[in-house]
Structures are given as C-alpha cells and as structure tokens.
Design a protein around this motif. Structure first.
Motif, PDB file in Angstrom:
ATOM      1  N   TRP A 455      16.633  41.702  56.835  1.00 43.43           N
ATOM      2  CA  TRP A 455      17.170  41.329  58.126  1.00 43.43           C
ATOM      3  C   TRP A 455      16.780  42.303  59.235  1.00 43.43           C
ATOM      4  CZ3 TRP A 455      22.983  39.932  56.858  1.00 43.43           C
ATOM      5  CH2 TRP A 455      23.004  38.975  55.834  1.00 43.43           C
ATOM      6  N   THR A 456      16.700  41.780  60.453  1.00 39.31           N
ATOM      7  CA  THR A 456      16.454  42.592  61.644  1.00 39.31           C
ATOM      8  C   THR A 456      17.382  42.134  62.764  1.00 39.31           C
ATOM      9  OG1 THR A 456      14.707  41.089  62.393  1.00 39.31           O
ATOM     10  CG2 THR A 456      14.024  42.997  61.073  1.00 39.31           C
ATOM     11  N   SER A 457      17.352  42.856  63.902  1.00 31.51           N
ATOM     12  CA  SER A 457      18.221  42.554  65.046  1.00 31.51           C
ATOM     13  C   SER A 457      17.387  42.444  66.312  1.00 31.51           C
ATOM     14  CB  SER A 457      19.282  43.652  65.213  1.00 31.51           C
ATOM     15  OG  SER A 457      20.099  43.751  64.060  1.00 31.51           O
ATOM     16  N   THR A 458      17.542  41.337  67.032  1.00 31.59           N
ATOM     17  CA  THR A 458      16.767  41.088  68.247  1.00 31.59           C
ATOM     18  C   THR A 458      17.664  40.508  69.333  1.00 31.59           C
ATOM     19  OG1 THR A 458      16.161  38.813  67.671  1.00 31.59           O
ATOM     20  CG2 THR A 458      14.732  40.557  66.826  1.00 31.59           C
ATOM     21  N   LEU A 459      17.130  40.440  70.539  1.00 31.11           N
ATOM     22  CA  LEU A 459      17.811  39.778  71.650  1.00 31.11           C
ATOM     23  C   LEU A 459      16.983  38.573  72.074  1.00 31.11           C
ATOM     24  CD1 LEU A 459      18.894  42.797  73.910  1.00 31.11           C
ATOM     25  CD2 LEU A 459      20.266  41.559  72.227  1.00 31.11           C
ATOM     26  N   LEU A 460      17.619  37.412  72.154  1.00 28.97           N
ATOM     27  CA  LEU A 460      16.941  36.169  72.505  1.00 28.97           C
ATOM     28  C   LEU A 460      17.787  35.438  73.542  1.00 28.97           C
ATOM     29  CD1 LEU A 460      14.481  34.304  71.625  1.00 28.97           C
ATOM     30  CD2 LEU A 460      16.138  33.116  70.167  1.00 28.97           C
ATOM     31  N   GLU A 461      17.154  35.031  74.627  1.00 30.22           N
ATOM     32  CA  GLU A 461      17.925  34.287  75.615  1.00 30.22           C
ATOM     33  C   GLU A 461      18.360  32.938  75.041  1.00 30.22           C
ATOM     34  OE1 GLU A 461      16.087  32.641  79.116  1.00 30.22           O
ATOM     35  OE2 GLU A 461      14.129  32.445  78.127  1.00 30.22           O
ATOM     36  N   VAL A 462      19.439  32.412  75.571  1.00 26.80           N
ATOM     37  CA  VAL A 462      19.935  31.106  75.146  1.00 26.80           C
ATOM     38  C   VAL A 462      19.314  30.066  76.072  1.00 26.80           C
ATOM     39  CG1 VAL A 462      21.954  29.655  74.819  1.00 26.80           C
ATOM     40  CG2 VAL A 462      22.079  32.097  74.259  1.00 26.80           C
ATOM     41  N   ARG A 463      18.286  29.408  75.580  1.00 24.18           N
ATOM     42  CA  ARG A 463      17.585  28.391  76.355  1.00 24.18           C
ATOM     43  C   ARG A 463      17.070  27.324  75.389  1.00 24.18           C
ATOM     44  NH1 ARG A 463      15.783  28.486  81.437  1.00 24.18           N
ATOM     45  NH2 ARG A 463      16.078  30.749  81.559  1.00 24.18           N
ATOM     46  N   GLY A 464      17.187  26.071  75.797  1.00 23.68           N
ATOM     47  CA  GLY A 464      16.793  24.976  74.935  1.00 23.68           C
ATOM     48  C   GLY A 464      15.334  24.614  75.035  1.00 23.68           C
ATOM     49  N   ARG A 465      14.976  23.535  74.358  1.00 28.26           N
ATOM     50  CA  ARG A 465      13.619  22.983  74.327  1.00 28.26           C
ATOM     51  C   ARG A 465      12.593  23.954  73.750  1.00 28.26           C
ATOM     52  NH1 ARG A 465      13.047  18.237  77.029  1.00 28.26           N
ATOM     53  NH2 ARG A 465      14.841  17.581  78.305  1.00 28.26           N
ATOM     54  N   GLY A 466      13.043  24.914  72.934  1.00 28.46           N
ATOM     55  CA  GLY A 466      12.118  25.841  72.296  1.00 28.46           C
ATOM     56  C   GLY A 466      11.492  26.830  73.255  1.00 28.46           C
ATOM     57  N   ASN A 467      12.133  27.081  74.395  1.00 29.84           N
ATOM     58  CA  ASN A 467      11.557  27.932  75.438  1.00 29.84           C
ATOM     59  C   ASN A 467      12.252  29.272  75.583  1.00 29.84           C
ATOM     60  OD1 ASN A 467       9.524  26.116  76.286  1.00 29.84           O
ATOM     61  ND2 ASN A 467      11.037  24.947  77.458  1.00 29.84           N
ATOM     62  N   ALA A 468      13.086  29.662  74.634  1.00 25.74           N
ATOM     63  CA  ALA A 468      13.789  30.932  74.754  1.00 25.74           C
ATOM     64  C   ALA A 468      12.828  32.105  74.571  1.00 25.74           C
ATOM     65  CB  ALA A 468      14.908  31.014  73.725  1.00 25.74           C
ATOM     66  N   ALA A 469      12.987  33.121  75.431  1.00 24.12           N
ATOM     67  CA  ALA A 469      12.150  34.317  75.356  1.00 24.12           C
ATOM     68  C   ALA A 469      12.948  35.482  74.788  1.00 24.12           C
ATOM     69  CB  ALA A 469      11.624  34.676  76.745  1.00 24.12           C
ATOM     70  N   LEU A 470      12.233  36.439  74.189  1.00 21.37           N
ATOM     71  CA  LEU A 470      12.850  37.683  73.764  1.00 21.37           C
ATOM     72  C   LEU A 470      13.199  38.520  74.984  1.00 21.37           C
ATOM     73  CD1 LEU A 470      10.555  38.522  70.728  1.00 21.37           C
ATOM     74  CD2 LEU A 470      12.996  37.994  70.612  1.00 21.37           C
ATOM     75  N   VAL A 471      14.237  39.332  74.847  1.00 24.21           N
ATOM     76  CA  VAL A 471      14.760  40.122  75.960  1.00 24.21           C
ATOM     77  C   VAL A 471      14.756  41.597  75.582  1.00 24.21           C
ATOM     78  CG1 VAL A 471      16.836  40.602  77.345  1.00 24.21           C
ATOM     79  CG2 VAL A 471      16.181  38.233  76.828  1.00 24.21           C
ATOM     80  N   ASP A 472      14.347  42.451  76.528  1.00 20.01           N
ATOM     81  CA  ASP A 472      14.410  43.900  76.353  1.00 20.01           C
ATOM     82  C   ASP A 472      15.466  44.488  77.265  1.00 20.01           C
ATOM     83  OD1 ASP A 472      12.774  44.903  74.344  1.00 20.01           O
ATOM     84  OD2 ASP A 472      10.954  44.743  75.562  1.00 20.01           O
ATOM     85  N   VAL A 473      16.128  45.519  76.777  1.00 24.49           N
ATOM     86  CA  VAL A 473      17.124  46.251  77.558  1.00 24.49           C
ATOM     87  C   VAL A 473      16.629  47.669  77.793  1.00 24.49           C
ATOM     88  CG1 VAL A 473      19.466  47.225  77.527  1.00 24.49           C
ATOM     89  CG2 VAL A 473      19.083  44.857  76.799  1.00 24.49           C
TER      90      VAL A 473
END
Length: 832
Positions: A455-473
């Motif tokens: 397992w790993t841990s990531t940030l992903l925006e909540v967006r539909g239609r398969g268009n969610a992008a990864l997010v950096d902080v």
C-alpha cells in the motif's frame, strides 16, 4: 504435502471406478445434470420437474418437494434477461441472499438469512462451480471468491441452498452454498452473441458450443471476451479480459467420466467507497452528489493516475499498474467420475486443481476534505495545494475543491492455489416398506494464501469522468510535503500499518455421512460432518509488534535528495517472521423431516449446526501467538452457526409457492482491512423467506422476499453495540420479475430492492432503502436470431450498500458505495 498426497491418492482411486462399473441404469449426474429425466437444456428438466431437482449440498439428486432444504434455481434464460453486470447481480435475485453488488465485477459482500458481514466477502457462504468450491474460504482479504468467478454462456443454471444440509455436505459453509452448474453437451448446438454498451463503453462477445462427438461422448466449450471503460467513467479501459471453459464427458454403462478445464484472465476495476454529500440528520439523511462527481457513475480512478510507485514483495522499487484493478488469473483442471456397481453402490468423485494468482489494486479514500483543509492538515497553517499533473499541472487547486487522501490498496496475489477432492459412496436399501439411502464420503482440500500488501498514500482530487489529477502539498515556506502526489510510500494515512506478507497453507479434511429414510410421503434425513485441519506457514509485517520495524528511507525518484515522503517508505520485515502453526476441528450435524401431503404440497422442518474455520483474517490479531504460531484463544479458530427452519412447498402446473421461517445464532471473530478493526461477537437472526412464481398464458411472474430481524447479542470488544441491528442488514429485501412472452418477442422487468439499514453497528447513520428496476426486451426476427436490449438500473437510482462513517461528519462528506447507475446494452444473438 499431506493434503496433496491424500488428494492425489483419492483421485487415482476414483479413476479406477469405470473399470468396475456394471451395465445398469445411470444414476443422477452429481455435477448437476439429472440424467434420468428428459432435458430441455443442460441443467433444466422439462415439464413440472423444471427447477425441482436439487443437486447442490445434498447426498444425491432429489425432487425439491421431497427435500427438507430451502433451495432456489436460476436458469440460463433467466440470467440472460436480468442482464447482470457481475455474479453478485445474479445472486441478489435469490431469496434469502443479501448480495451487495456495488464493488464491480467482484469483491461483493454476500450474506444469507441475517448471518453477518462484519468485514468483507462471503464468510458463511460457499461459492462453487460444479459442486466444488472456487476457494476454500469465501472471504480471503482482497481475494474474495466472487473475484474468480464469471457468469457466461457456460452456465446452465445457478442453484442456491440456504442453511440446511450446506453445513454437512460442504466445508466452511454453514450459511449455504451457491453453485454455478455448467453445461455438459446434453444439447447439440451453440450460440454466439455480441453485446454493445449504448450509454457506456463496453464491447463483449460470448460464445459456446456443445454436443455429441460419439453416441457415448459429449463435450461443451464456451467463454467470453470483453473490453471497455465499464459501467463507470474511469478515463481508461477498466474492464478487459475473458474466460474459456471446456469439458468432455465419456458415458459408460452405469456412469460417466468428465474432464474439465478453465482459464480466466480478466481485469475489472474494484469500486471502493466514494465521496457523497449527506445533508439532513443521521436518521433522515439526504444523499447528494458532490460537485463534479456522480456517486453512481464515477469512481476515484483516473487517466492521470495509473501507476503506483512502491516497493514490491521482495522490497525492491517497482511501479504497479492501477488499471489492473481486480485481476484474477486462474488455470483450473479436474475431473468428475461416477459409477455404479452390481451390488447397488454408487461411487462419485470430484477433483480439481486451481492455479490462482493475480492482483487487487484500487483506490480507497482514507478521508475527504477541501484542498485548503487537506493542505493545512498535512503541511500546517499556510500550506498550499497544487495540481501535480493533468491539464492544470502546476496551478493552485481551488480552496473548496475536494481532495481525497487515498490509500492505494495494492495487493499482489502470489498464490491462492486450491486443490480439492470430494469422494462419496452411497447405496439405497429397501427397509420396512420404505427406502433407506446411505451416503458416506471424505473431503480434502489444500488452500494457499500467499499475498503481499504493498500500500501507498497519495492525494487525488475528487473529479468525475476519469479526469482527477494528483495533488501536491507544499508547506508555508515552500517545503516539500508530498512528492509527485505521494504523501508516503506506505499506508501513511492509516498510521503506516499494513505492509504485510501472508504465506500460509490451510489443509482441510472432512469425513461425512448421511442417512435418508423415505416411506410414502415421509422423508427423514440426518447427516454428520467432522472437519479437521491445520494452518502452517508464516506472516511478516510491523503490525505484528515485538519491536518489528517496517519503515525506512529511500531515494524513490533517484534525484539524490531524500524528501519527507521518502522517509516514509514501507518495507516487509522478512528478518522477523511470525510463525503460523495450529490445528482446528469441529463437528457439524443436520437433521430434517419432510412430508409430502400430495403431489403438489409438502412441509419440512430442519435443525443444523455448522461452522466456519477462520483463515487469514484471524492473523495479525490477538488470537494467534506471534512467537509459537499456536492459538492463544482456542475458540477463535472456528465460528459456529446454529439454525432452525421450517416451511411449506407447493407446486401445481404453472403455480409455485415456497415459504420458510428461520432462526439462526452465529459466532464471529473477524478483521476488517479498511478500518483495522477486529470483531468478536455473537449474533441472532430470525425471519421469513417467501418465493413464488406463476405462469398464465404468455404472462409470468416470479418473486421473492425475505424479512429478517437481526441483532448483535454480544460484543467482547465494543459492548456498546449490543442489542443493535448489524450494519447494512435491512429488515426487508425483495425481487420481482414480471414478463410477457410470445413467439416473436419477450418484454419484462427485474425489480430488486431493500428497505433502510444502518451504515455502521452504532445504528445512527441510515442507508436509505431503494428499488432498482432492470428492464429487458427480446425480439426474435427469425428462427435462431434474437435482438435484445437490457437496461440495468433503468431509473438511475442511487442505491447505497455501505458507508465508512457511522454518523454524518462535520463537513457532510461520507465515503459510501452505491450500485452502478443506469447502463443500457444491446445484443445480437445467433443460435446454431
């Protein structure tokens, strides 16, 4: 090796049966074909006997009105009409079965008659193909049995036994058995069908063919292949793969020998809980889509997040393809032989070896919050969130945009190999003006569980239609908090738990015996089964405690700099294994009585005690010593189920009615991966199960309904839930299928529904009841050619089957699983 040697010895013994068989009338085919009656199609009898011959979890094929078990059957034509998108959607049409068909092609939670689903899978229910289990345990973590099962043109019918003799004619199945029975070439000919998703992307071809190669030799072969995005918008082909199955049957005087094989290689997204906005109160909630994300049509998968960077099972840097989803790879082969000897004894043996491997990888939201809230929580006051990839890469994420803290459930299924043998010997005697049927046998299986949790841990925006992008902080001074969307290369959102390796083998042995006495309309039967087995192997992981460390540092992107996420690299501590080495045993029994008042009416009653041996979900917990591998709590290895049931059965002409009352007491110890919680409970459930069908001319109606009153009677860990209704257990579930059928067309609907249930055992947040309508229309333009349109969830309802939260959180975001939204498909079928 003990189990392997025993199974092979039994197999060799069974293959000797044909040489000793004598020239007498063939007995019923234990795999599912009642050879003594005329067949309308494989597995279905003609006339009033249609659906009446029970072959699952019984000593021998028996008329339904003469048996003291509750059984239902779905034929091939019925399955085709309801247009199931998974086997779970087939199972939910069986009375008494609660099948939560919201996980995609597999990974469904399946229960029977109020028996609990404290974690996932089908713990007290065994899924079978042709009388043998798909896997010995139906709830292996990330390896639930339905993941390795597909419904296609190979299936003649699905037969389900609830309670009753399931306790004594199968291991680890006190709640019941669902058996997919294959065609075996009884009917000459075949079919090919092409299916197209009209409002979703999927292309599928099904085909099968069977018949006689010689007067005493028949065969069947079939399978499917499909590809497409699937019923939800993922941004890539989420479903891709297929299956092929084949068998060949040699008939001889007094019996038959059948050899069969299966190859399954399929990829399908495993839909896990997704965010939904909940307004109102816990007792009267209003579930709404969050902005830009439809809960029954979208998924937390994306074209911009297809690779998981992690350490593999050997602690080497790797990237795994998230598009693998649920990826079962199964090579299975076996045989079934039955022969009858001159003195009346019948020997039946079934053997199968399944080479099972693959992967389960999917995105689970550990939490969901706004971008601003997530940045502050991870990077402190003044931290910011930016898109790592996608069309807005490098730009700031709007403060109110929802972001999911994803734990990637990346699990490598190295081996779930299963080898099984079931040997039976039976004879019928004349006794006291009636008949006595005696059956004895021996069952043996070996089940491997070799899996690695990566397992790993990531940030992903909540967006539909398969268009969610990864997010950096980034922190307030621009310092790195996440790297390429990764917060850590382990389950950091779960406290860095769960970097695990299981390498355990379970051996199961079970002698069993049954006796059935029939005289006039009276049938008495009783059966015993003694299961004993052992678990041997080792597990690895820092979760085991004892000073074990599972976190290290590593330059994951090879840039020469160790960033904070790279200080959180999880590895499997192989230097500190915990052994697994314990034995278990339990006795099951079942007694029943059936009285047939006349040809069309009978009544029955039954009492049973069965059990289920706990498998991998018992490990990493307090029940097994990490030093010796033995049981700390001897009672934890086995959970018992006691059941009583009774009812009436009526069938006359085109009318059939079946009613059963039931009562069950269940013990359970379990573990849930998503919440990291252990359970130690007792449950009680009682209810009424109704099933019926009627045909009048071109109109027919079949229906089923189950009322269940279930309660948590004892909880050793959380006594506060005692007296509550188990989570997700509705009081009322139902299925109704009306249809109008003529020579040239068929039109109808399949309606399934449930009343309210509770999301969690605290009985606060309600999951609203829902009704799903599936419609079908078939037109036969000419002989052997059929056009069909099927609409699954015609009215596009949101039907919630589970939720992670037990109350509405402050931000109103609940992580829940809904059934799929509307999907409409069209197909063309050619029979030849």
């Amino acid at each position: 090796m003990k189990a392997t040697s025993l199974l092979l010895a039994a197999s060799v013994l069974a293959l000797a049966v044909p040489a000793a068989a004598q020239d007498i009338t063939p007995p019923p085919d234990a795999a599912g074909q009642a050879q003594q009656a005329p067949l309308a199609q494989d597995g279905e009898l003609e006339g009033e006997q249609a659906g009446d011959i029970v072959v699952t979890a019984v000593a021998r094929g028996t008329n339904r009105l003469d048996s003291s078990v509750s059984v239902s059957s779905l034929g091939e034509e019925e399955i085709q009409k309801i247009a199931p998108r998974s086997v779970a959607e087939v199972f939910r049409n069986i009375p008494g079965i609660r099948s939560e068909s919201s996980g995609g092609e597999g990974n469904a939670n399946i229960a029977v008659r109020g028996l609990p689903v404290a974690s996932g899978g089908a713990k007290f229910l065994q899924l079978q193909e042709d009388g043998l289990p798909v896997l010995e345990f139906g709830d292996i973590t990330f390896g639930n049995a339905d993941i390795f099962l597909r419904s296609d043109f190979n299936v003649a019918r699905v037969e389900a036994v609830r309670g009753g003799s399931a306790s004594t004619f199968a291991s680890n199945s006190p709640g019941g058995v669902i058996n997919l029975i294959s065609k075996t070439g009884e009917t000459q000919g075949g079919s090919i069908q092409g299916t197209l998703g009209l409002d979703y992307e999927e292309y599928r071809v099904d085909a099968d063919y069977g018949g006689r190669l010689a007067p005493d030799l028949r065969f069947h072969i079939g399978g499917f292949y499909r590809q497409g995005e699937g019923p939800r918008r993922a941004g890539y082909d989420g479903n891709k793969g297929g299956q092929i199955k084949a068998n060949i049957t040699k008939e001889f005087a007094g019996g038959y020998l059948r050899v069969f094989g299966k190859y399954l290689n399929d990829r399908a997204i495993g839909y896990l809980p997704n965010p939904v906005l909940v307004r109102g109160s816990n007792g009267d909630p209003d579930y709404q889509n969050v902005p830009g994300f439809r809960i029954n049509r979208d998924t937390l998968h994306s074209r911009y997040f297809t690779t998981n960077v992690t350490l593999d099972a050997d602690n080497r840097l790797t990237t795994n393809d998230i598009r693998d989803g649920q990826h079962p790879v199964v090579f299975a082969a076996g045989f079934e032989v039955q022969g009858e000897f001159a003195d009346g004894w019948t020997v039946t043996n079934r053997f199968r070896f399944s080479d099972v491997s693959g992967r389960f990888i999917s995105n689970f939201p550990g939490s969901v919050d706004t971008a601003a809230g997530t940045a502050t929580a991870l990077g402190g006051a003044g931290a910011t969130a930016r898109y790592f990839n996608g069309p807005n890469a490098g730009q700031a994420v709007p403060a109110n945009q929802l972001v999911a803290s994803i734990v990637v459930f990346d699990t490598k299924l190295n081996s779930l190999d299963n080898i099984t043998n079931d040997l039976r010997l039976g004879r019928q005697f004349e006794l006291g003006g009636g008949t006595l049927d005696l059956t004895g046998g021996f069952y043996a299986s070996q089940q491997e569980i070799d899996t690695a949790w990566l397992w790993t841990s990531t940030l992903l925006e909540v967006r539909g239609r398969g268009n969610a992008a990864l997010v950096d902080v980034r922190g307030p001074a621009g310092q790195v908090v996440t790297q390429d969307g990764f917060y850590g290369y382990g389950a950091r959102f779960f406290g860095n738990c769960c970097r695990r390796r299981y390498d355990v083998t379970y051996e199961t042995y079970a002698p069993f015996a049954s006796a059935t006495f029939s005289s006039g309309g009276l049938t008495l039967d009783g059966s015993l089964r003694y299961d004993f087995g052992n678990a041997e192997g080792a597990v690895y992981g820092s979760d085991l405690g004892g000073g074990r460390v599972g976190i290290t540092r590593g330059d994951i992107n090879a840039d020469g700099v160790i960033t904070p996420p790279e200080t959180q690299v999880a590895f499997i501590p192989y230097a500190q294994p915990a052994p697994v080495d314990y034995d278990y045993d339990y006795l099951s029994y079942s007694v029943g009585v059936n009285y047939r008042f006349r040809d069309d009416l009978s009544a029955f009653a039954r009492y049973s005690r069965g059990a289920r041996a706990n498998a991998d979900r018992l490990l990493f917990g307090p029940a097994v010593s990490t030093v010796t591998g033995d049981l700390v709590d001897a009672d934890a290895a086995v959970d018992f189920v006691k059941q009583a049931e009774g009812g009436l059965k009526y069938r006359q002409g085109g009318l059939a009615l079946f009613g059963t009352v039931f009562y069950a007491e269940t013990e359970e110890q379990n573990f849930e991966a998503t919440t990291q919680r252990f359970f130690n409970r007792d449950y009680r459930a009682w209810g009424v199960e109704l099933e019926g069908s009627i045909r009048r001319g071109p109109f027919s109606l079949s229906a089923g309904a189950t009322y269940t009153d279930a309660e948590i009677r004892r909880d050793a860990i959380n006594p506060g839930v005692e007296g509550n209704r188990p989570r997700r257990q509705a009081e009322f579930i139902y299925q109704v299928t009306p249809q109008f059928d003529t020579e040239r067309f068929t039109i109808g609907a399949n309606v399934v529904g449930t009343t309210d249930s509770f999301a969690q055992d605290n009985n606060e947040l309600v999951l609203p009841g829902f009704t799903q309508v599936n419609a079908f229309a078939q037109v036969r333009l000419m002989d052997r050619v059929q056009l069909a349109v099927n609409a699954n969830n015609l009215f596009n309802v949101k039907g919630f089957t589970e939720a992670e939260e037990g109350t509405i959180p402050a931000n109103g975001i609940v992580r829940a699983r809904s059934i799929n939204g509307r999907t409409v498909s069209a197909s063309v079928r050619l029979d030849f």
